[in-house]
Design a protein around this motif. Sequence first.
Motif, mmCIF file in Angstrom:
data_model
loop_
_atom_site.group_PDB
_atom_site.id
_atom_site.type_symbol
_atom_site.label_atom_id
_atom_site.label_comp_id
_atom_site.label_asym_id
_atom_site.label_seq_id
_atom_site.Cartn_x
_atom_site.Cartn_y
_atom_site.Cartn_z
ATOM 1 N N PHE A 16 9.816 11.720 -0.771
ATOM 2 C CA PHE A 16 8.552 10.784 -0.980
ATOM 3 C C PHE A 16 7.060 11.499 -0.847
ATOM 4 O O PHE A 16 6.038 11.126 -1.203
ATOM 5 N N GLN A 77 5.704 -1.402 -4.484
ATOM 6 C CA GLN A 77 6.188 -0.621 -2.971
ATOM 7 C C GLN A 77 6.483 0.784 -3.416
ATOM 8 O O GLN A 77 6.249 1.579 -2.419
ATOM 9 N N GLY A 78 7.358 0.956 -4.292
ATOM 10 C CA GLY A 78 7.632 2.384 -4.415
ATOM 11 C C GLY A 78 6.647 3.180 -4.961
ATOM 12 O O GLY A 78 6.825 4.536 -4.232
ATOM 13 N N ALA A 81 4.134 3.680 -1.744
ATOM 14 C CA ALA A 81 4.811 4.584 -0.816
ATOM 15 C C ALA A 81 4.543 6.132 -0.983
ATOM 16 O O ALA A 81 4.118 6.878 -0.355
ATOM 17 N N ARG A 82 4.726 6.328 -2.500
ATOM 18 C CA ARG A 82 4.352 7.882 -2.908
ATOM 19 C C ARG A 82 3.068 8.256 -2.608
ATOM 20 O O ARG A 82 2.681 9.291 -2.304
ATOM 21 N N CYS A 85 2.420 8.523 1.164
ATOM 22 C CA CYS A 85 2.987 9.833 1.569
ATOM 23 C C CYS A 85 2.365 11.143 1.035
ATOM 24 O O CYS A 85 2.089 11.783 2.054
ATOM 25 N N TRP A 107 1.680 9.773 -13.968
ATOM 26 C CA TRP A 107 2.986 9.020 -13.582
ATOM 27 C C TRP A 107 4.029 9.062 -14.497
ATOM 28 O O TRP A 107 3.493 8.665 -15.757
ATOM 29 N N THR A 113 13.662 7.055 -8.422
ATOM 30 C CA THR A 113 12.995 6.834 -7.264
ATOM 31 C C THR A 113 13.232 8.295 -6.554
ATOM 32 O O THR A 113 14.463 8.543 -6.620
ATOM 33 N N PRO A 114 12.312 8.529 -5.821
ATOM 34 C CA PRO A 114 10.734 8.471 -5.618
ATOM 35 C C PRO A 114 10.262 8.445 -7.018
ATOM 36 O O PRO A 114 10.443 9.392 -7.624
ATOM 37 N N ASP A 115 9.141 7.616 -7.096
ATOM 38 C CA ASP A 115 8.222 7.933 -8.247
ATOM 39 C C ASP A 115 7.712 9.376 -8.464
ATOM 40 O O ASP A 115 7.285 9.724 -7.729
ATOM 41 N N ASP A 116 7.985 9.789 -9.913
ATOM 42 C CA ASP A 116 7.453 11.006 -10.159
ATOM 43 C C ASP A 116 5.921 11.199 -10.541
ATOM 44 O O ASP A 116 5.464 10.421 -11.399
ATOM 45 N N ALA A 164 4.416 0.330 3.851
ATOM 46 C CA ALA A 164 4.642 1.853 3.030
ATOM 47 C C ALA A 164 3.580 2.617 3.749
ATOM 48 O O ALA A 164 4.376 3.756 4.371
#
Length: 239
Positions: A16, A77-78, A81-82, A85, A107, A113-116, A164
């Motif tokens: 993340f 949320q995903g 969070a990235r 982090c 993006w 997941t986790p988003d790139d 997050a």
Amino acid sequence: MDLDPELSALGALGGFFVLRTGVAPRGPLPTLAHAYATTASDAAADVYRDPLTFRVHKVAQSLHTPESRVAASIAHQGLVARLWCAALGCAALYDRVPDLDPRWLHWDPDGSTPDDLWLGEVHALPVDALDVVVREAHLVPLTAALVFRHGVSARLLWGNAGSALAGAVRMIDRWARTGGRVDVAERARALAAGLFAHPDLSGTLDAATGRRRSCCLYYRLPGGGLCGDCCFDRPPGRD
């Protein structure tokens, strides 16, 4: 410690936290500035024309939910969070934050997941820019877009952001204590405390328990339950 061009230290904290830099090998990806600014919202949305709606549809299909607002909350949320982090990880490790200007941050809405995320160029900012780099530059326009286009409650989305951020602190704390870097854990907690003082994030979590004061709607997914910091003790509408 100044930022290195590849932000390589973030990899030790986990997936993340990783923030890729330079040009994406799969070709140009949409920027988050484009994702926040697009106004289209239809079933034909694609990765480049309407990346945010594309992501919400992808999450809905993956999680088998017909409710757009539920998928929008989980997708939000995903991504949040990235962002937390990557930024907080840099701040805690380097005592610097990268400029995550949405125009430079790419993006992949079709990724897993986790988003790139890919940052075109690394420009270091003082650590006190952390709030501007994430909340102001990303969370404010992202919240506005999802409220307008998917009918999600702003209070819910800021609850996602608070949850997050707390999750990022916990992950940094675990890594830091395992590796004997108590200084990193203390810096992350202090920075997060400052972020939680802003009205957008203040009150999103219960100060005594760390539980949310809003629900991300995960319980509405088929087979979904309650998150560890959920405001509910049992899923609403169930015995």
